[in-house]
Scaffold this motif. Structure first.
Motif, PDB file in Angstrom:
ATOM      1  N   THR A  40       0.856  -1.185   0.000  1.00 54.63           N
ATOM      2  CA  THR A  40       0.000   0.000   0.000  1.00 54.63           C
ATOM      3  C   THR A  40       0.890   1.232   0.000  1.00 54.63           C
ATOM      4  OG1 THR A  40      -0.120   0.285   2.401  1.00 54.63           O
ATOM      5  CG2 THR A  40      -1.680  -1.285   1.403  1.00 54.63           C
ATOM      6  N   THR A  65       1.251   3.101   2.387  1.00 51.89           N
ATOM      7  CA  THR A  65       1.762   3.242   3.753  1.00 51.89           C
ATOM      8  C   THR A  65       2.497   1.943   4.118  1.00 51.89           C
ATOM      9  OG1 THR A  65      -0.232   2.341   4.795  1.00 51.89           O
ATOM     10  CG2 THR A  65      -0.201   4.731   4.361  1.00 51.89           C
ATOM     11  N   ARG A  95       1.281  -0.376   5.847  1.00 48.74           N
ATOM     12  CA  ARG A  95       0.299  -1.462   5.943  1.00 48.74           C
ATOM     13  C   ARG A  95       0.405  -2.393   4.739  1.00 48.74           C
ATOM     14  NH1 ARG A  95      -4.949  -2.660   4.132  1.00 48.74           N
ATOM     15  NH2 ARG A  95      -4.878  -0.823   2.773  1.00 48.74           N
ATOM     16  N   CYS A 131      -6.742   7.633  -1.135  1.00 45.98           N
ATOM     17  CA  CYS A 131      -5.516   8.407  -0.921  1.00 45.98           C
ATOM     18  C   CYS A 131      -5.288   9.430  -2.033  1.00 45.98           C
ATOM     19  CB  CYS A 131      -4.309   7.487  -0.760  1.00 45.98           C
ATOM     20  SG  CYS A 131      -4.129   6.270  -2.061  1.00 45.98           S
ATOM     21  N   SER A 174      -4.799   4.676   3.679  1.00 49.58           N
ATOM     22  CA  SER A 174      -3.875   3.643   3.225  1.00 49.58           C
ATOM     23  C   SER A 174      -4.538   2.880   2.080  1.00 49.58           C
ATOM     24  CB  SER A 174      -3.539   2.695   4.383  1.00 49.58           C
ATOM     25  OG  SER A 174      -2.705   1.655   3.944  1.00 49.58           O
TER      26      SER A 174
END
Length: 199
Positions: A84, A86, A88, A169, A176
């Protein structure tokens, strides 16, 4: 007396609608997206952008971008960590491979099933179709777009690119979002669905 009542009802109706602009959109999908973005409880927009929101920018609906794809299921595919934007990681697997024709050319896309979806009672039939195309970074979001699908009973599935939407996003960096796998790149211009968001 009847005229007075009619006048009062008219005032009440006008008063309720005063200041509320109608939800814009050419299709039900577009209207639903615009309604969600206008709703403070579901909108990914921030601050002033949320307050001043009028509507998203869409390509004009084009039935040429509604295709029937052959679905080849891949029941033995392994779970993997989809990256992702981020730290995560999203646990996914390739549910199947979609093959379809678009503008006289044959294309393939992987369609994904999330591990979380299987355990969710209302999302057990959900499939995730992220894709990239040649409009990214020009008229559409640079990171690609998504389409939501449902597991079909048979071996065909309708893919409507007019329902392609941006990851959240694209509107708010606090979200995320899964990064579209490069294998899902279409070497063509998908001029359908939502366009790039202009802040």
């Amino acid at each position: 007396m009847r005229k007075v009542i009619t006048f009062l009802v008219l005032l009440l109706v006008l008063g309720c609608h005063q200041g509320k602009e109608p939800i814009v959109g050419e299709t039900e999908f577009q209207k639903k997206m615009n309604a969600d973005f206008r709703d403070a409880t579901s909108s990914p927009l921030k601050g002033r952008a949320k307050k001043n929101f009028k509507g998203l920018d869409f390509f004009k609906f084009d039935s040429a971008y509604v295709v029937t794809a052959q679905l080849k299921r891949t029941p033995d595919s392994k779970w993997f960590n989809m990256k992702t934007n981020t730290d995560r990681l999203s646990r996914e697997r390739v549910y199947g491979i979609l093959t379809f024709e678009l503008q006289g050319q044959t294309y393939q896309l992987n369609v994904y099933q999330g591990e979380d979806s299987i355990t969710s009672e209302d999302q057990q039939d959900y499939l995730f179709l992220p894709f990239l195309d040649n409009t990214n970074g020009e008229t559409t979001y640079g990171g690609g777009r998504y389409i939501d699908l449902k597991i079909p009973e048979g071996d065909t599935i309708v893919v409507d690119f007019n329902k392609a939407y941006n990851p959240y996003c694209a509107y708010n960096e606090n979200y995320s979002c899964p990064i579209v796998p490069r294998v899902n790149y279409l070497d063509t211009n998908i001029q359908a669905g939502v366009k790039a968001y202009k802040k």
